[in-house]
Motif scaffolding. Structure first.
Motif, PDB file in Angstrom:
ATOM      1  N   ASN A  95     -77.143 -26.825  -9.857  1.00 35.64           N
ATOM      2  CA  ASN A  95     -76.552 -27.285 -11.108  1.00 35.64           C
ATOM      3  C   ASN A  95     -77.495 -28.308 -11.712  1.00 35.64           C
ATOM      4  OD1 ASN A  95     -74.231 -25.729 -11.058  1.00 35.64           O
ATOM      5  ND2 ASN A  95     -73.162 -27.199  -9.768  1.00 35.64           N
ATOM      6  N   VAL A  96     -77.915 -28.039 -12.914  1.00 30.40           N
ATOM      7  CA  VAL A  96     -78.938 -28.849 -13.573  1.00 30.40           C
ATOM      8  C   VAL A  96     -78.319 -29.583 -14.757  1.00 30.40           C
ATOM      9  CG1 VAL A  96     -81.147 -28.764 -14.784  1.00 30.40           C
ATOM     10  CG2 VAL A  96     -80.697 -27.184 -12.915  1.00 30.40           C
ATOM     11  N   PRO A  97     -78.494 -30.916 -14.826  1.00 32.55           N
ATOM     12  CA  PRO A  97     -78.027 -31.641 -16.005  1.00 32.55           C
ATOM     13  C   PRO A  97     -78.969 -31.393 -17.184  1.00 32.55           C
ATOM     14  CG  PRO A  97     -79.034 -33.155 -14.455  1.00 32.55           C
ATOM     15  CD  PRO A  97     -79.036 -31.804 -13.806  1.00 32.55           C
ATOM     16  N   MET A  98     -78.387 -31.152 -18.342  1.00 27.48           N
ATOM     17  CA  MET A  98     -79.171 -30.933 -19.559  1.00 27.48           C
ATOM     18  C   MET A  98     -78.603 -31.836 -20.656  1.00 27.48           C
ATOM     19  SD  MET A  98     -79.454 -26.803 -19.361  1.00 27.48           S
ATOM     20  CE  MET A  98     -80.885 -26.606 -20.382  1.00 27.48           C
ATOM     21  N   VAL A  99     -79.460 -32.214 -21.581  1.00 26.56           N
ATOM     22  CA  VAL A  99     -79.025 -33.072 -22.681  1.00 26.56           C
ATOM     23  C   VAL A  99     -79.680 -32.610 -23.974  1.00 26.56           C
ATOM     24  CG1 VAL A  99     -80.855 -34.780 -22.317  1.00 26.56           C
ATOM     25  CG2 VAL A  99     -78.754 -35.473 -23.451  1.00 26.56           C
ATOM     26  N   SER A 100     -78.932 -32.746 -25.047  1.00 28.10           N
ATOM     27  CA  SER A 100     -79.514 -32.580 -26.370  1.00 28.10           C
ATOM     28  C   SER A 100     -79.065 -33.771 -27.208  1.00 28.10           C
ATOM     29  CB  SER A 100     -79.087 -31.259 -27.016  1.00 28.10           C
ATOM     30  OG  SER A 100     -77.704 -31.224 -27.210  1.00 28.10           O
ATOM     31  N   ALA A 101     -79.948 -34.199 -28.071  1.00 25.68           N
ATOM     32  CA  ALA A 101     -79.654 -35.337 -28.935  1.00 25.68           C
ATOM     33  C   ALA A 101     -80.038 -34.976 -30.356  1.00 25.68           C
ATOM     34  CB  ALA A 101     -80.435 -36.565 -28.483  1.00 25.68           C
ATOM     35  N   PHE A 102     -79.229 -35.453 -31.296  1.00 27.03           N
ATOM     36  CA  PHE A 102     -79.526 -35.290 -32.709  1.00 27.03           C
ATOM     37  C   PHE A 102     -79.544 -36.670 -33.329  1.00 27.03           C
ATOM     38  CE2 PHE A 102     -77.959 -34.625 -37.130  1.00 27.03           C
ATOM     39  CZ  PHE A 102     -79.115 -34.029 -37.607  1.00 27.03           C
ATOM     40  N   VAL A 103     -80.644 -37.004 -33.984  1.00 28.53           N
ATOM     41  CA  VAL A 103     -80.820 -38.322 -34.605  1.00 28.53           C
ATOM     42  C   VAL A 103     -80.980 -38.116 -36.101  1.00 28.53           C
ATOM     43  CG1 VAL A 103     -82.176 -40.442 -34.566  1.00 28.53           C
ATOM     44  CG2 VAL A 103     -82.111 -38.979 -32.542  1.00 28.53           C
ATOM     45  N   GLU A 104     -80.206 -38.876 -36.876  1.00 29.86           N
ATOM     46  CA  GLU A 104     -80.325 -38.765 -38.327  1.00 29.86           C
ATOM     47  C   GLU A 104     -80.262 -40.140 -38.970  1.00 29.86           C
ATOM     48  OE1 GLU A 104     -77.032 -36.875 -40.404  1.00 29.86           O
ATOM     49  OE2 GLU A 104     -75.722 -37.303 -38.716  1.00 29.86           O
ATOM     50  N   GLN A 105     -81.023 -40.284 -40.055  1.00 33.59           N
ATOM     51  CA  GLN A 105     -81.009 -41.513 -40.837  1.00 33.59           C
ATOM     52  C   GLN A 105     -79.851 -41.415 -41.818  1.00 33.59           C
ATOM     53  OE1 GLN A 105     -83.670 -43.780 -40.125  1.00 33.59           O
ATOM     54  NE2 GLN A 105     -82.271 -45.205 -41.088  1.00 33.59           N
ATOM     55  N   ARG A 106     -78.930 -42.390 -41.795  1.00 35.03           N
ATOM     56  CA  ARG A 106     -77.752 -42.342 -42.660  1.00 35.03           C
ATOM     57  C   ARG A 106     -77.809 -43.364 -43.779  1.00 35.03           C
ATOM     58  NH1 ARG A 106     -72.756 -40.171 -39.434  1.00 35.03           N
ATOM     59  NH2 ARG A 106     -72.041 -40.093 -41.568  1.00 35.03           N
ATOM     60  N   GLY A 107     -78.809 -44.140 -43.796  1.00 33.70           N
ATOM     61  CA  GLY A 107     -79.011 -45.159 -44.821  1.00 33.70           C
ATOM     62  C   GLY A 107     -80.359 -45.797 -44.550  1.00 33.70           C
ATOM     63  N   PRO A 108     -80.752 -46.780 -45.365  1.00 32.02           N
ATOM     64  CA  PRO A 108     -82.077 -47.375 -45.180  1.00 32.02           C
ATOM     65  C   PRO A 108     -82.256 -48.016 -43.798  1.00 32.02           C
ATOM     66  CG  PRO A 108     -80.992 -48.270 -47.138  1.00 32.02           C
ATOM     67  CD  PRO A 108     -80.038 -47.338 -46.493  1.00 32.02           C
ATOM     68  N   THR A 109     -81.183 -48.563 -43.240  1.00 29.19           N
ATOM     69  CA  THR A 109     -81.309 -49.228 -41.938  1.00 29.19           C
ATOM     70  C   THR A 109     -80.251 -48.762 -40.937  1.00 29.19           C
ATOM     71  OG1 THR A 109     -79.917 -51.070 -42.677  1.00 29.19           O
ATOM     72  CG2 THR A 109     -82.310 -51.310 -42.951  1.00 29.19           C
ATOM     73  N   ILE A 110     -79.583 -47.666 -41.219  1.00 30.61           N
ATOM     74  CA  ILE A 110     -78.546 -47.150 -40.322  1.00 30.61           C
ATOM     75  C   ILE A 110     -78.934 -45.754 -39.848  1.00 30.61           C
ATOM     76  CG2 ILE A 110     -76.108 -46.489 -40.077  1.00 30.61           C
ATOM     77  CD1 ILE A 110     -76.416 -49.447 -40.478  1.00 30.61           C
ATOM     78  N   GLY A 111     -78.866 -45.570 -38.541  1.00 33.91           N
ATOM     79  CA  GLY A 111     -79.139 -44.269 -37.964  1.00 33.91           C
ATOM     80  C   GLY A 111     -77.991 -43.850 -37.059  1.00 33.91           C
ATOM     81  N   ARG A 112     -77.781 -42.564 -36.954  1.00 33.34           N
ATOM     82  CA  ARG A 112     -76.704 -42.021 -36.116  1.00 33.34           C
ATOM     83  C   ARG A 112     -77.314 -41.174 -35.008  1.00 33.34           C
ATOM     84  NH1 ARG A 112     -71.342 -41.658 -36.666  1.00 33.34           N
ATOM     85  NH2 ARG A 112     -70.203 -39.972 -35.695  1.00 33.34           N
ATOM     86  N   VAL A 113     -76.789 -41.340 -33.814  1.00 34.37           N
ATOM     87  CA  VAL A 113     -77.237 -40.589 -32.645  1.00 34.37           C
ATOM     88  C   VAL A 113     -76.044 -39.829 -32.091  1.00 34.37           C
ATOM     89  CG1 VAL A 113     -78.180 -40.741 -30.308  1.00 34.37           C
ATOM     90  CG2 VAL A 113     -78.941 -42.346 -32.077  1.00 34.37           C
ATOM     91  N   ARG A 114     -76.233 -38.544 -31.840  1.00 32.00           N
ATOM     92  CA  ARG A 114     -75.201 -37.752 -31.178  1.00 32.00           C
ATOM     93  C   ARG A 114     -75.820 -37.107 -29.945  1.00 32.00           C
ATOM     94  NH1 ARG A 114     -70.765 -33.499 -33.506  1.00 32.00           N
ATOM     95  NH2 ARG A 114     -69.713 -33.215 -31.507  1.00 32.00           N
ATOM     96  N   LEU A 115     -75.205 -37.356 -28.807  1.00 29.51           N
ATOM     97  CA  LEU A 115     -75.668 -36.819 -27.541  1.00 29.51           C
ATOM     98  C   LEU A 115     -74.707 -35.744 -27.054  1.00 29.51           C
ATOM     99  CD1 LEU A 115     -76.472 -40.155 -25.666  1.00 29.51           C
ATOM    100  CD2 LEU A 115     -78.090 -38.646 -26.802  1.00 29.51           C
ATOM    101  N   SER A 116     -75.241 -34.789 -26.320  1.00 27.58           N
ATOM    102  CA  SER A 116     -74.409 -33.772 -25.693  1.00 27.58           C
ATOM    103  C   SER A 116     -74.973 -33.485 -24.304  1.00 27.58           C
ATOM    104  CB  SER A 116     -74.411 -32.494 -26.533  1.00 27.58           C
ATOM    105  OG  SER A 116     -73.665 -31.493 -25.879  1.00 27.58           O
ATOM    106  N   PHE A 117     -74.207 -33.839 -23.280  1.00 27.11           N
ATOM    107  CA  PHE A 117     -74.604 -33.587 -21.900  1.00 27.11           C
ATOM    108  C   PHE A 117     -73.846 -32.373 -21.379  1.00 27.11           C
ATOM    109  CE2 PHE A 117     -75.350 -38.160 -22.338  1.00 27.11           C
ATOM    110  CZ  PHE A 117     -76.623 -38.272 -21.813  1.00 27.11           C
ATOM    111  N   VAL A 118     -74.536 -31.516 -20.639  1.00 31.49           N
ATOM    112  CA  VAL A 118     -73.910 -30.367 -19.987  1.00 31.49           C
ATOM    113  C   VAL A 118     -74.488 -30.215 -18.588  1.00 31.49           C
ATOM    114  CG1 VAL A 118     -73.436 -29.083 -22.119  1.00 31.49           C
ATOM    115  CG2 VAL A 118     -75.553 -28.682 -20.897  1.00 31.49           C
ATOM    116  N   MET A 119     -73.715 -29.588 -17.720  1.00 31.78           N
ATOM    117  CA  MET A 119     -74.198 -29.174 -16.403  1.00 31.78           C
ATOM    118  C   MET A 119     -74.330 -27.664 -16.468  1.00 31.78           C
ATOM    119  SD  MET A 119     -74.695 -31.817 -14.566  1.00 31.78           S
ATOM    120  CE  MET A 119     -74.852 -31.209 -12.910  1.00 31.78           C
TER     121      MET A 119
END
Length: 182
Positions: A95-119
């Motif tokens: 069983n292998v842990p995997m991750v994906s991340a999505f990073v987006e700029q939401r304003g001049p100084t605000i960024g959003r990170v979304r992570l998704s972990f799966v086995m």
């Protein structure tokens, strides 16, 4: 005959007395986003390398990272178990842990990170199947805390020290030349 009937009814009654536990539902929609996403006061130039660094420090091998799209994916390491199949012979199962991340700029100084972990069950070197999402909020909380610390360090390194002015390369060359004895 009566004794068998009584014994059978006691056995059936003991099975019926066990509490039935409902299967815990996986969060969906907004509940899932609340677990998997976080906003930070940072630009993409700070967020993206911070996430890559945290994932690498956590033992993930980055398989893809594209700053333009904001997508990062990684595979963790896992120990395999030796298996035997009558048709294919010896093999490994893990069983292998995997991750994906999505990073987006939401304003001049605000960024959003979304992570998704799966086995994921590894069937061969690059073949994965039977993914099971990791929905434990503490896993995401811990990851976001590490990212926050890395962002803090990176922003502190990028900030200039108060009271000092950056020296241009021409001024530095003049200072260095003046320091050389003639």
């Amino acid at each position: 005959m009566k004794m068998k009937l009584i014994a059978l009814s006691l056995v059936l009654a003991s099975f019926g007395a066990a509490p039935i536990q409902a299967k815990e539902e996986a969060p969906t929609g907004l509940a899932l986003q609340q677990i998997q996403a976080r906003d930070y006061e940072a630009t993409m130039d700070v967020l993206f390398p911070a996430i890559v660094s945290v994932l690498q420090d956590s033992g993930y091998r980055i398989t893809e990272a594209d700053k333009v799209s904001g997508f990062i994916s990684g595979v963790g390491s896992a120990k395999g178990k030796l298996t035997y199949n009558i048709f294919w012979g010896l093999g490994q199962k893990k069983n292998v842990p995997m991750v994906s991340a999505f990073v987006e700029q939401r304003g001049p100084t605000i960024g959003r990170v979304r992570l998704s972990f799966v086995m994921s069950a590894a069937k061969s070197r690059k073949s994965y199947s039977d993914e099971t999402p990791v929905n434990d909020p503490t896993v995401y909380k811990d990851a976001f805390e590490l990212i926050e610390k890395e962002i803090f360090v990176r922003q502190a390194m990028n900030a200039s020290t108060p009271g000092t002015t950056p020296v241009s390369s021409a001024a530095a060359a003049t200072v260095d030349a003046a320091a050389i004895p003639h």
